[in-house]
Motif scaffolding. Structure first.
Motif, PDB file in Angstrom:
ATOM      1  N   LEU A 104     -40.855   7.405  24.766  1.00 48.98           N
ATOM      2  CA  LEU A 104     -40.032   6.340  24.188  1.00 48.98           C
ATOM      3  C   LEU A 104     -40.234   5.029  24.927  1.00 48.98           C
ATOM      4  O   LEU A 104     -40.315   3.961  24.313  1.00 48.98           O
ATOM      5  N   THR A 153     -33.359  -2.665  23.684  1.00 49.42           N
ATOM      6  CA  THR A 153     -33.796  -1.410  24.281  1.00 49.42           C
ATOM      7  C   THR A 153     -33.751  -1.550  25.796  1.00 49.42           C
ATOM      8  O   THR A 153     -33.608  -2.655  26.340  1.00 49.42           O
ATOM      9  N   GLY A 157     -31.130   4.676  24.025  1.00 45.84           N
ATOM     10  CA  GLY A 157     -32.105   5.579  23.426  1.00 45.84           C
ATOM     11  C   GLY A 157     -32.582   6.645  24.391  1.00 45.84           C
ATOM     12  O   GLY A 157     -32.630   7.842  24.048  1.00 45.84           O
ATOM     13  N   GLU A 158     -32.926   6.250  25.607  1.00 43.38           N
ATOM     14  CA  GLU A 158     -33.433   7.206  26.594  1.00 43.38           C
ATOM     15  C   GLU A 158     -32.395   8.276  26.922  1.00 43.38           C
ATOM     16  O   GLU A 158     -32.730   9.449  27.095  1.00 43.38           O
ATOM     17  N   TYR A 202     -29.324   6.726  15.902  1.00 39.97           N
ATOM     18  CA  TYR A 202     -30.265   6.080  16.833  1.00 39.97           C
ATOM     19  C   TYR A 202     -30.586   4.667  16.360  1.00 39.97           C
ATOM     20  O   TYR A 202     -30.546   3.706  17.128  1.00 39.97           O
ATOM     21  N   THR A 203     -30.904   4.540  15.082  1.00 36.23           N
ATOM     22  CA  THR A 203     -31.119   3.199  14.516  1.00 36.23           C
ATOM     23  C   THR A 203     -30.264   2.968  13.283  1.00 36.23           C
ATOM     24  O   THR A 203     -30.312   1.889  12.686  1.00 36.23           O
ATOM     25  N   ASN A 215     -35.312   6.592  10.991  1.00 39.91           N
ATOM     26  CA  ASN A 215     -35.582   5.364  11.741  1.00 39.91           C
ATOM     27  C   ASN A 215     -36.384   4.381  10.904  1.00 39.91           C
ATOM     28  O   ASN A 215     -36.157   3.165  10.952  1.00 39.91           O
ATOM     29  N   LYS A 233     -32.861  -6.324  19.275  1.00 42.36           N
ATOM     30  CA  LYS A 233     -32.837  -4.901  19.555  1.00 42.36           C
ATOM     31  C   LYS A 233     -32.932  -4.731  21.068  1.00 42.36           C
ATOM     32  O   LYS A 233     -34.009  -4.879  21.653  1.00 42.36           O
ATOM     33  N   TYR A 240     -27.071   3.100  18.538  1.00 42.92           N
ATOM     34  CA  TYR A 240     -27.133   3.117  20.002  1.00 42.92           C
ATOM     35  C   TYR A 240     -28.532   2.793  20.532  1.00 42.92           C
ATOM     36  O   TYR A 240     -28.687   2.387  21.678  1.00 42.92           O
ATOM     37  N   GLY A 241     -29.559   2.957  19.690  1.00 44.02           N
ATOM     38  CA  GLY A 241     -30.902   2.582  20.114  1.00 44.02           C
ATOM     39  C   GLY A 241     -31.061   1.093  20.336  1.00 44.02           C
ATOM     40  O   GLY A 241     -32.002   0.646  20.993  1.00 44.02           O
ATOM     41  N   TYR A 242     -30.133   0.309  19.789  1.00 42.83           N
ATOM     42  CA  TYR A 242     -30.155  -1.143  19.945  1.00 42.83           C
ATOM     43  C   TYR A 242     -29.331  -1.589  21.150  1.00 42.83           C
ATOM     44  O   TYR A 242     -29.187  -2.776  21.403  1.00 42.83           O
ATOM     45  N   ASN A 301     -41.425   1.408  23.487  1.00 44.73           N
ATOM     46  CA  ASN A 301     -40.562   0.234  23.565  1.00 44.73           C
ATOM     47  C   ASN A 301     -41.153  -0.899  24.396  1.00 44.73           C
ATOM     48  O   ASN A 301     -40.859  -2.067  24.141  1.00 44.73           O
TER      49      ASN A 301
END
Length: 320
Positions: free
Chosen positions: A217, A235, A174-175, A161-162, A90, A233, A168-170, A221
C-alpha cells in the motif's frame, strides 16, 4: 468579446489545476474483458492468498498436518473474493469522487469512463456477496456463528476504505486497516477455522502478512503523493512526505524479515524463505532511488510477489 475568449470562458473545467498537474496515465486495456481483468488488480490478490497460506501452515502445527481442504478452499475464496470486491469498490468510489481524474497509474474502469459507474458498483457488490456466501458456508460447517460478525466487519472495512462520506483511506488510516484485516484477521482467522484454536505462529505470521500488505500500500501511495494532494486524499504518504514514506516502506519489510529470522531458529525449512531477498533487495533499491511513477509500480509488483512467496513459503515451512 472575441470567439477565443468565449471558448475559454465557456469551458473553465478543462483548464483546472488538477488536470494540468496530472501525469500522463499509462495505456489502458483495449477490450472490455481486459478492462475488467485490469480492474480486478490481479497482482494485489497475493495479499489475500499469503495470509491464508500462512494461517493454514500454522493450523497444521496444531493438527499434525490434518486440516480440512474444503475449509481451506473456502477461506481462500473468502479472501480472494473480498480482495476483488474491495478493488472494484475502490474503483467505483474513487471514480465517482473524481480522485482518479489525476491518477498516474493504469486507468480505472469508472474514472476513465470505460464502464458505467453503476455497473462497477454492481460487480463490486457481487464479489462482496460471494465472499459473504463463502463465509456463511464456513460458519455453517464449523458452527462458529460469531464469524459472521468478523466477515461483516471485513466487508465494511473494504467498502469504507474509499467509500462513504468519510472514507478512512483519505485520513491516513489505510495502513492500519490493511494490517488488521489483510494481516492479523486473515491469518489468525484461517488458523482458527482449520484448527479450532490459534497459536503463536498464526499471530506472528499475521503480523508479517500485515506488514507486507502495508508495504504494498505504501508503494502505491508514494507513487500518487502529488496527485492525492490535489484531491485532498490524505494518505499516510501524503502526511509524512516521500522520504519518510520510503523509510516506512523499508521498515515494513524489516518487520516481515524479523518474524522470519525468529522462526528460522525453530523450523529447519524457514531459512529457505530468505531467498526472497533476491526480490526485496532490488525493490528496496528502486524504492529509495525512484523518481518516475513506473518505478513505483515496479516496486509494487515486486513487493506483491514477495508477499506471495513469503506467505506460501513460511506456511509450507510450518506444515513440513
Amino acid at each position: 468579446m472575441s470567439k477565443s475568449t468565449k471558448r475559454r470562458s465557456g469551458h473553465p473545467a478543462r483548464v483546472n489545476a488538477p488536470r494540468q498537474a496530472a501525469a500522463r496515465p499509462q495505456p489502458g486495456p483495449r477490450s472490455a474483458l481486459g478492462a475488467w481483468v485490469a480492474g480486478a488488480r490481479l497482482r494485489t490478490l497475493t495479499l489475500s492468498i499469503a495470509p491464508v497460506a500462512l494461517g493454514a501452515g500454522a493450523a497444521s502445527v496444531l493438527t499434525d498436518g490434518e486440516i480440512s481442504w474444503w475449509l481451506f478452499a473456502l477461506c481462500l475464496l473468502v479472501a480472494v473474493f473480498l480482495q476483488i470486491g474491495v478493488n472494484y469498490a475502490n474503483d467505483y468510489s474513487d471514480g465517482v469522487r473524481g480522485t482518479d481524474d489525476v491518477r498516474v497509474g493504469p486507468p480505472r474502469l469508472t474514472g476513465s469512463g470505460l464502464v458505467p459507474a453503476k455497473r462497477v458498483l454492481a460487480v463490486a457488490l457481487v464479489f462482496f456477496g460471494l465472499a459473504g456466501a463463502s463465509g456463511v458456508a464456513i460458519t455453517v460447517i464449523t458452527g462458529h456463528w460469531w464469524l459472521l460478525a468478523v466477515g461483516a466487519a471485513a466487508i465494511a472495512a473494504g467498502w469504507f476504505y474509499t467509500g462513504g462520506k468519510h472514507p478512512y483511506g483519505y485520513y491516513a488510516l489505510g495502513e492500519l486497516f490493511v494490517f488488521v484485516f489483510f494481516g492479523v484477521v486473515a491469518t489468525v482467522g484461517t488458523t482458527f477455522i482449520l484448527a479450532g484454536e490459534v497459536n503463536f505462529e498464526s499471530w506472528a505470521g499475521g503480523v508479517a502478512a500485515g506488514a507486507i500488505a502495508c508495504a504494498v500500500l505504501m508503494a502505491n501511495n508514494i507513487r500518487d503523493i502529488e496527485q492525492d494532494k490535489l484531491v485532498k486524499k490524505r494518505t499516510l504518504a501524503v502526511l509524512i512526505g516521500r522520504t519518510a514514506s520510503r523509510i516506512v516502506y523499508v521498515f515494513w519489510l524489516l518487520v516481515a524479515y524479523a518474524v522470519l529470522a525468529f522462526f528460522a531458529l525453530l523450523y529447519p525449512l524457514v531459512p529457505l524463505v530468505f531467498f526472497t531477498l533476491l526480490i526485496t533487495v532490488p525493490a528496496t533499491i528502486i524504492m529509495l532511488t525512484a523518481k518516475k511513477p513506473r518505478e513505483y509500480i515496479t516496486v509494487l509488483q515486486l513487493t506483491s510477489l514477495f508477499g506471495l512467496l513469503y506467505g506460501v513459503g513460511l506456511g509450507l515451512s510450518f506444515a513440513l
